[in-house]
Motif scaffolding. Sequence first.
Motif, PDB file in Angstrom:
ATOM      1  N   ARG B 183       0.764  -1.227   0.042  1.00 17.52           N
ATOM      2  CA  ARG B 183       0.031   0.021  -0.088  1.00 17.52           C
ATOM      3  C   ARG B 183       0.986   1.230   0.012  1.00 17.52           C
ATOM      4  O   ARG B 183       0.649   2.268  -0.297  1.00 17.52           O
ATOM      5  CB  ARG B 183      -1.042  -0.034   1.221  1.00 17.52           C
ATOM      6  CG  ARG B 183      -2.232  -0.725   1.100  1.00 17.52           C
ATOM      7  CD  ARG B 183      -2.983  -0.535   2.134  1.00 17.52           C
ATOM      8  NE  ARG B 183      -4.459  -0.889   1.989  1.00 17.52           N
ATOM      9  CZ  ARG B 183      -5.583  -0.395   2.533  1.00 17.52           C
ATOM     10  NH1 ARG B 183      -5.445   0.417   3.758  1.00 17.52           N
ATOM     11  NH2 ARG B 183      -6.682  -0.919   2.253  1.00 17.52           N
ATOM     12  N   GLN B 187       0.451   5.090  -1.680  1.00 21.26           N
ATOM     13  CA  GLN B 187       0.156   6.152  -0.620  1.00 21.26           C
ATOM     14  C   GLN B 187       1.297   7.056  -0.739  1.00 21.26           C
ATOM     15  O   GLN B 187       0.937   8.333  -0.691  1.00 21.26           O
ATOM     16  CB  GLN B 187       0.462   5.457   0.756  1.00 21.26           C
ATOM     17  CG  GLN B 187      -0.401   6.143   1.862  1.00 21.26           C
ATOM     18  CD  GLN B 187       0.121   5.530   3.057  1.00 21.26           C
ATOM     19  OE1 GLN B 187       0.693   4.376   3.310  1.00 21.26           O
ATOM     20  NE2 GLN B 187      -0.367   6.355   4.450  1.00 21.26           N
ATOM     21  N   PHE B 202      -7.887   3.700  -1.798  1.00 23.71           N
ATOM     22  CA  PHE B 202      -7.829   2.289  -1.534  1.00 23.71           C
ATOM     23  C   PHE B 202      -8.956   1.549  -1.815  1.00 23.71           C
ATOM     24  O   PHE B 202      -9.214   0.587  -2.678  1.00 23.71           O
ATOM     25  CB  PHE B 202      -7.322   1.993  -0.369  1.00 23.71           C
ATOM     26  CG  PHE B 202      -5.594   2.255  -0.149  1.00 23.71           C
ATOM     27  CD1 PHE B 202      -4.967   2.387  -1.354  1.00 23.71           C
ATOM     28  CD2 PHE B 202      -5.173   2.660   0.946  1.00 23.71           C
ATOM     29  CE1 PHE B 202      -3.523   2.832  -1.306  1.00 23.71           C
ATOM     30  CE2 PHE B 202      -3.870   3.205   1.149  1.00 23.71           C
ATOM     31  CZ  PHE B 202      -3.082   3.094   0.057  1.00 23.71           C
ATOM     32  N   ASP B 206      -9.683  -1.292  -4.636  1.00 23.77           N
ATOM     33  CA  ASP B 206     -10.170  -2.298  -4.323  1.00 23.77           C
ATOM     34  C   ASP B 206     -11.246  -3.037  -5.081  1.00 23.77           C
ATOM     35  O   ASP B 206     -11.434  -4.248  -5.300  1.00 23.77           O
ATOM     36  CB  ASP B 206     -10.525  -2.391  -3.005  1.00 23.77           C
ATOM     37  CG  ASP B 206     -10.839  -3.852  -2.268  1.00 23.77           C
ATOM     38  OD1 ASP B 206      -9.938  -4.785  -2.685  1.00 23.77           O
ATOM     39  OD2 ASP B 206     -11.845  -4.199  -1.680  1.00 23.77           O
ATOM     40  N   VAL B 312      -5.065  -3.558  -3.281  1.00 29.03           N
ATOM     41  CA  VAL B 312      -4.914  -2.644  -2.095  1.00 29.03           C
ATOM     42  C   VAL B 312      -5.606  -3.336  -1.053  1.00 29.03           C
ATOM     43  O   VAL B 312      -5.247  -2.899   0.178  1.00 29.03           O
ATOM     44  CB  VAL B 312      -5.174  -1.351  -2.795  1.00 29.03           C
ATOM     45  CG1 VAL B 312      -4.349  -0.717  -3.627  1.00 29.03           C
ATOM     46  CG2 VAL B 312      -6.646  -1.482  -3.243  1.00 29.03           C
ATOM     47  N   TYR B 318      -4.847  -2.198   6.745  1.00 31.45           N
ATOM     48  CA  TYR B 318      -3.389  -2.550   6.212  1.00 31.45           C
ATOM     49  C   TYR B 318      -2.689  -1.264   5.913  1.00 31.45           C
ATOM     50  O   TYR B 318      -3.341  -0.232   5.624  1.00 31.45           O
ATOM     51  CB  TYR B 318      -3.852  -3.136   4.702  1.00 31.45           C
ATOM     52  CG  TYR B 318      -4.390  -4.317   5.242  1.00 31.45           C
ATOM     53  CD1 TYR B 318      -3.947  -5.652   6.017  1.00 31.45           C
ATOM     54  CD2 TYR B 318      -5.734  -4.834   4.694  1.00 31.45           C
ATOM     55  CE1 TYR B 318      -4.530  -6.746   6.160  1.00 31.45           C
ATOM     56  CE2 TYR B 318      -6.405  -6.140   4.880  1.00 31.45           C
ATOM     57  CZ  TYR B 318      -5.887  -6.774   5.500  1.00 31.45           C
ATOM     58  OH  TYR B 318      -6.353  -8.227   5.824  1.00 31.45           O
TER      59      TYR B 318
END
Lengths: 467, 467
Positions: B183, B187, B202, B206, B312, B318
Amino acid sequence: MGMSKDKKKIYKPSPISGFPEWLPEVRMVEQQWLDHIRRTFESYGFASIETPAVEELNVIAAKGEDVDKEIYVLERLQASEDEKGDARLALHFDQTVPFARYVAMHFNDLVFPFKRYQMQKVWRGERPQAGRMREFYQCDIDIINPDNLPISFDADMPAIIWETLTSLPGMENENIQIRVSNRKILQGMMKTLGVEDSQTLFRTIDKHEKLIKSEFDNLLTDEIQKLSDTEKKTALLGKIISNFLKQGELVKNSKNVEEQIKKLKNLFLEDIEIKEFGFDKTYFEGLDELIQVLESLSHLPEGAVVADLSIVRGLDYYTGTVYETVFVDDPTYGSICSGGRYDDLAGSYINKHLPGVGISIGFSRLFDRLRNEGKLPISRKCPTDVLILPPRDEDEIANMKRLERILRDKGLNVEVAHGKKLQKQMAYAEKKGIPFVWFAEDGQVKDMMSGEQESADAASWNPYKEH
Amino acid sequence: MGMSKDKKKIYKPSPISGFPEWLPEVRMVEQQWLDHIRRTFESYGFASIETPAVEELNVIAAKGEDVDKEIYVLERLQASEDEKGDARLALHFDQTVPFARYVAMHFNDLVFPFKRYQMQKVWRGERPQAGRMREFYQCDIDIINPDNLPISFDADMPAIIWETLTSLPGMENENIQIRVSNRKILQGMMKTLGVEDSQTLFRTIDKHEKLIKSEFDNLLTDEIQKLSDTEKKTALLGKIISNFLKQGELVKNSKNVEEQIKKLKNLFLEDIEIKEFGFDKTYFEGLDELIQVLESLSHLPEGAVVADLSIVRGLDYYTGTVYETVFVDDPTYGSICSGGRYDDLAGSYINKHLPGVGISIGFSRLFDRLRNEGKLPISRKCPTDVLILPPRDEDEIANMKRLERILRDKGLNVEVAHGKKLQKQMAYAEKKGIPFVWFAEDGQVKDMMSGEQESADAASWNPYKEH
């Protein structure tokens, strides 16, 4: 990382009363227990089934048991309008109702006699009291067959349970006893005297070991008065039931099963008052079945099984053989494994006659007792047999991977240490109780118990050979 | 028996949608799966824990996940006044929240790094839809350590999962692939462009495999507009994210992991627009961690693991490595095994910093897929290896008991037939799939598969030698 720390709000959780939870080292023994029980049940040919945690509330209600106050029902936290008409779901409070429902629902796909075991958690929404569990494991075996199930199956149950319980890790030195009786005996006597329904009487007698004597006597007197219409009959019933319990004590205290059988064969045959009424055939059926069961169990050690006429069980569905299992030195602890023969358990769900016999180990209660008494063989905090310390040289990693594979293929549980600090890794192995540390760089193994360290070849190494 | 028949009232139960239940022959394979997974997890040193089926509603709420509509709360059917103030209990909907709560609560009794596996049922109170389960097994492994957990642990997860999934009975020929990303890469890019919080982005990305392209594009455009304050920035973000996903496709489609690593090392380094902003260090951390994980997995077969930047995960916790596992030929089926690295999962319950990494097999969904496709090795309806037909002569019963004991001590599962009708017993063995029938009277064994019958000596008999 700082991000979440700044705005951190902490909710400190508390243990939920009645819902036990174990540390890994205790859980490991719990698994050994579950594995052992499963292994034993399978060695007698029982097949596993598992039913959902929930049943329709209607299914539970159909059994007509008085368990309402123990039932947990489910609600969706945000239920929508369109599901108002859905069936209400409740967590199962035993495995007997789900089993009966399962047999009825899958009747055409099962081969009979159907022998199943079931080891699941059950839930009882009681107010938590000292030691009362609201979530616990039960381990049940049952055999069910349409129309007719030979009495010889009733003798299988105590034999399997004896083998199971006496070889559980930590149970080896416990003095337990399986007590067997047959409801038809007392039922037959009552029929002899014109009492057709003995259910409430069974429920009363079931309390004889839980109550102090005066309380029990009062309860029994009340019960007898309800059963009889004349004073003469009340007196007679009272005398006969108390006589029955006394005779029961004599049978139970005989020096071995042969003696018990001998006494049972003559039970009340000389009693003039009963003779006057003529014995109901149910009485002889019950005696005969109990004697057959006892005779089939003659291969068990002395004291393993005893005929105990005061065992009746509190549940309405038992119709013949009944079992309880107690710690001989602590009978007031209550039964750790109980069951019996039933005529028509699945009959609420299907138009068939399905007699069966079953028995249930109160797993979590038994496990927790031994845990509290410090009798469980608790040792390691993890299943790891070998902790490998990896080589410093990156090029050697492939060799280490081969070492890992060789050891795992032997059935060993292997962990590779992460990080580089030797002292920390050794402390880790020690605290977790990992028995061996393998230095991949030097090809040396250290036995953490003895402290000995020696060169070892992965292919030929057998750590538990001499242990 | 007639007694209960007369007044019999039948409630015919129906299956409860979303709560699967198997016949014994299917359950037997389910047990093999659970045993295999447990065995593999333990072979890597993970310790079992089990948590109660319920958590306090406050504990679940403290995680702040948007799962309200999935939660089942418990109510006692007959709740009394004095418990109105008790904590509300809810069935757990995953094993991550209970695990985090467990670590916080037992922190002082655990040895770290704490490696645990957990294989329990979880419940989600969704409206039942096609194939959606409301009760299912999850099989989770996690490693957690105070303050710092080496990235090498992140590489363990795919290796263990690959070994576990590819050797499940029936899964041998399935073409599966573990997709890994980090991630921090996206990010870091967003940070580079001044976007600090990438959570909603995210969640959108997803969905890229679940939605059709036009729907996904619209959703992404909306999302990007929310993240930027100028039209220029909107255009730039849109271009960069779409470029990121395109580059991701190129990485993923490289011919092997070495090529993927090579492409990752140069990812966007030549992109003039991003270069202008200067890369945030999170971006390089993420790339570096992903490359380390991939390099550590080079011993797995080609295609087992792939870098996939579009992975992601939808859950907020996470913070680094993320995993998904798909059927290569049916990626829209969704992930059968997912997880990732988290910085502070137990932080809602204890004032410690507890990073960890974990992965979870969606057991029941995977099992049910293979069952529906007829790929499970379903065979016997019971675990019995040998059905013994007892001798007619009562005096020979003791010998038969010895035979039973010898066979069980060899690890065989043995049943003794009840009743006397030979034809019925043979039919029973056949219908249940019992492989051997032992005629105790003649000392002969019949192999039900081949039909061969021969004399056998219990002590030396080894039925599975040649099979």
